[in-house]
Motif scaffolding. Structure first.
Motif, PDB file in Angstrom:
ATOM      1  N   SER A 159      19.956 -36.622 -54.107  1.00 49.27           N
ATOM      2  CA  SER A 159      18.742 -37.436 -54.044  1.00 49.27           C
ATOM      3  C   SER A 159      17.508 -36.560 -53.838  1.00 49.27           C
ATOM      4  O   SER A 159      16.450 -36.793 -54.443  1.00 49.27           O
ATOM      5  N   TRP A 160      17.655 -35.544 -53.027  1.00 53.44           N
ATOM      6  CA  TRP A 160      16.528 -34.629 -52.782  1.00 53.44           C
ATOM      7  C   TRP A 160      16.161 -33.869 -54.052  1.00 53.44           C
ATOM      8  O   TRP A 160      14.977 -33.748 -54.399  1.00 53.44           O
ATOM      9  N   LEU A 161      17.157 -33.386 -54.772  1.00 47.75           N
ATOM     10  CA  LEU A 161      16.889 -32.688 -56.030  1.00 47.75           C
ATOM     11  C   LEU A 161      16.258 -33.630 -57.050  1.00 47.75           C
ATOM     12  O   LEU A 161      15.289 -33.275 -57.733  1.00 47.75           O
ATOM     13  N   ASP A 162      16.792 -34.847 -57.164  1.00 49.00           N
ATOM     14  CA  ASP A 162      16.239 -35.802 -58.112  1.00 49.00           C
ATOM     15  C   ASP A 162      14.817 -36.201 -57.754  1.00 49.00           C
ATOM     16  O   ASP A 162      14.022 -36.550 -58.640  1.00 49.00           O
ATOM     17  N   GLY A 163      14.483 -36.117 -56.484  1.00 47.41           N
ATOM     18  CA  GLY A 163      13.130 -36.463 -56.042  1.00 47.41           C
ATOM     19  C   GLY A 163      12.151 -35.318 -56.159  1.00 47.41           C
ATOM     20  O   GLY A 163      11.014 -35.430 -55.679  1.00 47.41           O
ATOM     21  N   GLY A 164      12.561 -34.203 -56.755  1.00 48.15           N
ATOM     22  CA  GLY A 164      11.638 -33.091 -56.954  1.00 48.15           C
ATOM     23  C   GLY A 164      11.843 -31.930 -56.016  1.00 48.15           C
ATOM     24  O   GLY A 164      11.052 -30.988 -56.007  1.00 48.15           O
ATOM     25  N   ALA A 165      12.894 -31.988 -55.164  1.00 50.56           N
ATOM     26  CA  ALA A 165      13.201 -30.896 -54.226  1.00 50.56           C
ATOM     27  C   ALA A 165      11.992 -30.489 -53.399  1.00 50.56           C
ATOM     28  O   ALA A 165      11.600 -29.323 -53.394  1.00 50.56           O
ATOM     29  N   PRO A 166      11.377 -31.435 -52.672  1.00 53.83           N
ATOM     30  CA  PRO A 166      10.209 -31.081 -51.861  1.00 53.83           C
ATOM     31  C   PRO A 166      10.589 -30.151 -50.714  1.00 53.83           C
ATOM     32  O   PRO A 166      11.560 -30.395 -50.004  1.00 53.83           O
ATOM     33  N   LEU A 167       9.837 -29.083 -50.558  1.00 48.70           N
ATOM     34  CA  LEU A 167      10.063 -28.104 -49.503  1.00 48.70           C
ATOM     35  C   LEU A 167       8.910 -28.198 -48.514  1.00 48.70           C
ATOM     36  O   LEU A 167       7.868 -27.588 -48.702  1.00 48.70           O
ATOM     37  N   ASP A 168       9.103 -28.986 -47.479  1.00 46.94           N
ATOM     38  CA  ASP A 168       8.013 -29.320 -46.566  1.00 46.94           C
ATOM     39  C   ASP A 168       7.520 -28.096 -45.799  1.00 46.94           C
ATOM     40  O   ASP A 168       8.296 -27.422 -45.127  1.00 46.94           O
ATOM     41  N   PRO A 169       6.219 -27.801 -45.864  1.00 46.19           N
ATOM     42  CA  PRO A 169       5.664 -26.657 -45.124  1.00 46.19           C
ATOM     43  C   PRO A 169       5.393 -27.021 -43.669  1.00 46.19           C
ATOM     44  O   PRO A 169       4.255 -27.213 -43.253  1.00 46.19           O
ATOM     45  N   VAL A 170       6.433 -27.122 -42.870  1.00 48.65           N
ATOM     46  CA  VAL A 170       6.283 -27.501 -41.470  1.00 48.65           C
ATOM     47  C   VAL A 170       5.921 -26.261 -40.652  1.00 48.65           C
ATOM     48  O   VAL A 170       6.616 -25.246 -40.693  1.00 48.65           O
ATOM     49  N   LYS A 171       4.853 -26.356 -39.899  1.00 51.19           N
ATOM     50  CA  LYS A 171       4.418 -25.251 -39.053  1.00 51.19           C
ATOM     51  C   LYS A 171       5.004 -25.430 -37.659  1.00 51.19           C
ATOM     52  O   LYS A 171       4.855 -26.486 -37.053  1.00 51.19           O
ATOM     53  N   PRO A 172       5.710 -24.435 -37.113  1.00 54.17           N
ATOM     54  CA  PRO A 172       6.260 -24.564 -35.764  1.00 54.17           C
ATOM     55  C   PRO A 172       5.153 -24.821 -34.743  1.00 54.17           C
ATOM     56  O   PRO A 172       4.065 -24.244 -34.815  1.00 54.17           O
ATOM     57  N   VAL A 173       5.413 -25.690 -33.826  1.00 50.74           N
ATOM     58  CA  VAL A 173       4.446 -26.038 -32.783  1.00 50.74           C
ATOM     59  C   VAL A 173       4.758 -25.200 -31.547  1.00 50.74           C
ATOM     60  O   VAL A 173       5.845 -25.307 -30.970  1.00 50.74           O
ATOM     61  N   LEU A 174       3.818 -24.367 -31.163  1.00 51.08           N
ATOM     62  CA  LEU A 174       3.997 -23.519 -29.990  1.00 51.08           C
ATOM     63  C   LEU A 174       3.402 -24.198 -28.769  1.00 51.08           C
ATOM     64  O   LEU A 174       2.416 -24.934 -28.847  1.00 51.08           O
ATOM     65  N   SER A 175       4.001 -23.928 -27.627  1.00 50.02           N
ATOM     66  CA  SER A 175       3.504 -24.487 -26.381  1.00 50.02           C
ATOM     67  C   SER A 175       2.278 -23.709 -25.907  1.00 50.02           C
ATOM     68  O   SER A 175       2.005 -22.590 -26.366  1.00 50.02           O
ATOM     69  N   ALA A 176       1.558 -24.294 -24.971  1.00 48.16           N
ATOM     70  CA  ALA A 176       0.380 -23.622 -24.407  1.00 48.16           C
ATOM     71  C   ALA A 176       0.779 -22.314 -23.732  1.00 48.16           C
ATOM     72  O   ALA A 176       0.062 -21.313 -23.819  1.00 48.16           O
ATOM     73  N   ARG A 177       1.935 -22.300 -23.070  1.00 55.20           N
ATOM     74  CA  ARG A 177       2.400 -21.077 -22.404  1.00 55.20           C
ATOM     75  C   ARG A 177       2.753 -20.002 -23.421  1.00 55.20           C
ATOM     76  O   ARG A 177       2.520 -18.809 -23.182  1.00 55.20           O
ATOM     77  N   GLU A 178       3.332 -20.399 -24.560  1.00 56.07           N
ATOM     78  CA  GLU A 178       3.618 -19.424 -25.607  1.00 56.07           C
ATOM     79  C   GLU A 178       2.324 -18.854 -26.169  1.00 56.07           C
ATOM     80  O   GLU A 178       2.220 -17.643 -26.421  1.00 56.07           O
ATOM     81  N   ASP A 179       1.330 -19.704 -26.400  1.00 58.31           N
ATOM     82  CA  ASP A 179       0.038 -19.229 -26.903  1.00 58.31           C
ATOM     83  C   ASP A 179      -0.586 -18.214 -25.955  1.00 58.31           C
ATOM     84  O   ASP A 179      -1.135 -17.187 -26.379  1.00 58.31           O
TER      85      ASP A 179
END
Length: 796
Positions: free
Chosen positions: A204-224
């Motif tokens: 189903s994913w391939l038939d739908g165009g194989a979208p590759l979502d550009p998800v950016k990891p969310v860093l915590s305030a302490r990590e920043d």
């Protein structure tokens, strides 16, 4: 793919470039943005991160996650999937010239760039609904489902498995021919196929165009905050800071960095970036970390986003205490940098000259603070297949370190200035014809260094070395009882592992490393090694590592009374090794005295006992599974069920193969999963220690094997990134399992054990048990845990 060669980079700019065709947000109605080709993504289309990557992580990443990933197809990250496949192999022992690197996040960033580099799509044909069925990815997955194997039976011999197999990497228009010739070689290769639900989701994913979502990891305030602190330090002003930061970068570029005080689940890489702190990182490509890059650069910490794979996880902790320790070591002393070193081949070849301005004692103590990390960098990384390099080491040996208070290189400046020019390393990719001349230069300098070193210690330490000269793990007030003081190295043919403490029975050899030897080994095998290099480069690396091993052994012999040295060395270098002792290796010191008092015919064993006794708590616990000869190694409070399991498994470590024939049929690394009992599931590792008459030559290893002397080391937990086989044993059957192994005297008898307890590739519960072992490891050691590699899993 190894981090040593790829410098994994995670930043929103790279992702945006890579997935430039993806919509910035969901549109009105029933669509959710667009796929890379512009086709709409409907609400019913499975999402990459939540629906698709978990499938790849469970059933694909175990083979497709390093330089030896078939066809260089990496499936531990969407960037690797979009890059696709190529027929060009990273590992090629006959390559006369270096090839251009093909590292994700470093050497190219867009799909067109990878196509120009010869990588072909595995998603081609996924432009409209239904077209996914024409993609190579779909075809390979369906081919596996259409050709099931007989459950719990061996894979047919006609199907080629293992890292040495030929990978055809077909193009989409070649796939029909592939199906005819190799119907049983769909994906996952020789393993249980995707189930109905998984296959439906991928389709189903391939038939739908194989979208590759550009998800950016969310860093915590302490990590920043932690990132800001470290980047501010590394990019601080002045020549002293610039030289120190270069030194730290070259020693940490391979690491999975993690913040121990920030409650962080993320891991980070240290890179050189064209953009400075506070902006999106812009990575700069270089083959090695000590190669030049164009223009000004900044040191940046960027988050890693791949699946956590065990073979590439070489972790290093960052925290305020570590930063304070680095400041105290390097910046509280009055040293001056007249001019910063360049990035020439000469600088890369000799870090002792490049970083001569940095206090030598600070450099050594920095490495000793995390000695296990640095040994792991060149024992387990930076490559995923290293038989040419690992062939130079014994199957199991122990390492320890010369105390910095007694290392002449740190203590005597005139001596340091005299020997530093002799410590150069083969760093350049010499062509085949020039390699011989270059090698002779490094070889001559190294042997001259060992002569100068020997003369200096004989003159300035006429009493010789003693147990007090061994480092006891006290690198700084906060590092008492450092678990890195004693280490064990296991070789598994074309890979290797390192664990803390002296593990296993007493080994044939040990290494004693001082600062010049530790630093040279790290630069030779990690910083200066190019996996894409020529055969000349790789041969020089192996040949110099041969000298490194010999030097470490000579350092050990210097601690033993003189009359033991030559007989031991001859025992280690039997057969053709005697010739290399006479012609190529440094001359053995047969006269210098030793302060270590030893009696009997096992001097290495006795030396190890004295070292352990002197280290106290830093030596770690006794090895209950391999050296508990009197049977009194368990405290009264020890879990009785666990004790029964360990006592049973420890019987396998008592005898060599001539008395325990099953060793002949056991592979390099075998995981034994114990299921059930009051303390839950557990895992042990059976490691085959192959005996050799010598390990002095690059080729012909089979001619030097001594199989009747092979032994088994039993280790708690998992050791090694590449299990060759797995047994799954219910706790009540552990004694029966061990007894069955002890009774094996033929292939048929071993096959019976495999049928009863073995996890063959065709078992329906293969994936559940395989990943359960990862879960057990994650519970015991979450920092080091990761998915194991199956490219070497045997068809027993």
């Amino acid at each position: 793919m190894s981090k040593a060669q790829r410098l994994r980079i995670r930043c929103s700019l790279v992702v945006a470039l890579f997935f430039s065709g993806v919509s910035q947000g969901a549109s009105q109605g029933d669509t959710q943005g667009a796929a890379p080709d512009g086709s709409p993504i409907t609400k019913s289309t499975p999402q990459y991160w939540t629906d698709i990557q978990p499938i790849f992580t469970k059933k694909c990443v175990a083979c497709h996650a390093c330089y030896d990933a078939p066809c260089q197809l990496k499936l531990d990250t969407p960037e690797g999937l979009l890059r696709g496949r190529t027929q060009v192999a990273v590992y090629d022992a006959a390559r006369l010239d270096a090839i251009p690197p093909s590292r994700l996040f470093t050497d190219a960033f867009t799909e067109p760039d990878w196509r120009r580099r010869g990588f072909g799509s595995v998603l081609s044909g996924t432009t409209r609904e239904g077209a996914g069925h024409s993609s190579l990815l779909y075809g390979m997955l369906k081919l596996r489902r259409d050709n099931p194997f007989v459950a719990k039976q061996r894979i047919p011999d006609a199907i080629e498995l293992g890292v040495g197999r030929e990978n055809l990497c077909p193009k989409p228009d070649q796939f029909s021919d592939y199906v005819v010739k190799r119907p049983g070689q769909g994906m996952p290769l020789g393993l249980p196929a995707l189930n109905d639900e998984e296959m439906a989701a991928v389709t189903s994913w391939l038939d739908g165009g194989a979208p590759l979502d550009p998800v950016k990891p969310v860093l915590s305030a302490r990590e920043d905050v932690a990132i800001q602190q470290w980047e501010a330090f590394l990019n601080g002003p002045g020549k002293r800071q610039a030289l120190l930061s270069r030194y730290l970068f070259e020693h940490l570029f391979i690491a999975d960095l993690h913040f121990t005080d920030a409650g962080s689940e993320h891991f980070f890489s240290l890179i050189r970036s064209a953009s400075g702190p506070g902006t999106v990182a812009s990575p700069l490509a270089a083959v090695r970390p000590n190669d030049a890059v164009e223009g000004r650069f900044f040191y940046r910490l960027v988050v890693n986003r791949e699946s956590l794979v065990h073979k590439t996880r070489i972790t290093y902790a960052l925290n305020p205490a570590k930063l304070a320790r680095i400041r105290a070591l390097f910046l509280t002393q009055p040293w001056v940098v007249q001019s910063l070193p360049d990035y020439s081949v000469q600088s890369a070849s000799n870090p002792f000259l490049t970083f001569a301005a940095l206090p030598a004692a600070a450099r050594y103590r920095f490495m000793l603070d995390d000695a296990e990390y640095f040994i792991r960098t060149f024992i387990r990384g930076p490559v995923c297949r290293g038989q040419v390099a690992t062939g130079v080491i014994r199957d199991r040996f122990w390492t320890l370190f010369l105390d910095p208070e007694h290392d002449a290189y740190l203590l005597d400046k005139p001596y340091r200035q005299r020997v530093s020019p002799l410590l150069g390393l083969p760093a350049a990719n010499h062509d085949f014809l020039a390699a011989g001349k270059a090698w002779l230069s490094y070889f001559d300098n190294r042997n001259q260094y060992t002569r100068v070193r020997g003369d200096f210690y004989r003159q300035h330490r006429p009493q010789g070395f003693g147990i007090a000269d061994i480092w006891h793990g006290d690198s700084g007030a906060t590092r008492k009882n450092n678990r890195s003081a004693l280490l064990t190295v296991f070789r598994h043919h074309d890979s290797a592992s390192v664990v803390p403490g002296f593990q296993g029975d007493y080994p044939q050899t040990m290494w004693v490393l001082d600062f010049p030897l530790l630093e040279r080994t790290y630069y030779e095998l990690v910083v200066n090694f190019n996996v894409f290099g020529s055969v000349a480069h790789q041969a020089q690396t192996r040949l110099y590592f041969d000298l490194i091993r010999n030097e470490g052994e000579h350092n050990l012999l210097a601690f033993l009374p003189a009359h033991y040295r030559e007989p031991l060395l001859k025992r280690w270098y039997q057969d053709g090794g005697q010739l290399k002792l006479k012609l190529l290796y440094a001359e053995l010191d047969k006269q210098a005295p030793s302060q270590v008092k030893i009696e009997g015919d096992s001097p290495v064993n006795e030396f190890a006992r004295q070292v352990r006794a002197s280290l106290g708590a830093a030596a770690g616990p006794n090895d209950r599974l391999n050296r508990c000869l009197k049977g009194d190694c368990y405290p009264a409070t020890f879990n009785p069920q666990r004790q029964q399991v360990e006592r049973a498994l420890s019987q396998l470590s008592l005898w060599p193969a001539r008395l325990l024939p099953v060793i002949h049929w056991l592979p390099e690394v075998t995981f034994v999963r114990i299921d059930g009992g009051a303390d839950g599931r557990s895992v042990f590792t059976l490691i085959r220690d192959r005996a050799h008459s010598n390990v002095a030559f690059m080729f012909g290893e089979s001619l030097r094997l001594q199989p009747e002397k092979d032994r088994i080391t039993v280790m708690p937990g998992t050791v090694g990134s590449y299990p060759n086989f797995i047994f799954s044993v219910p706790r009540p059957e552990v004694r029966a399992f061990v007894a069955a192994l002890q009774a094996v005297h033929s292939q048929a008898e071993f096959n019976a054990v495999v049928r009863r307890w073995g996890l063959r590739r065709t078992r329906e519960d293969f994936w559940d048990i395989f990943h359960d072992i990862t879960d057990i490891q994650r519970t015991k050691d979450p920092i080091q845990a990761g998915i194991f590699d199956l490219n070497r899993y045997l068809n027993l």
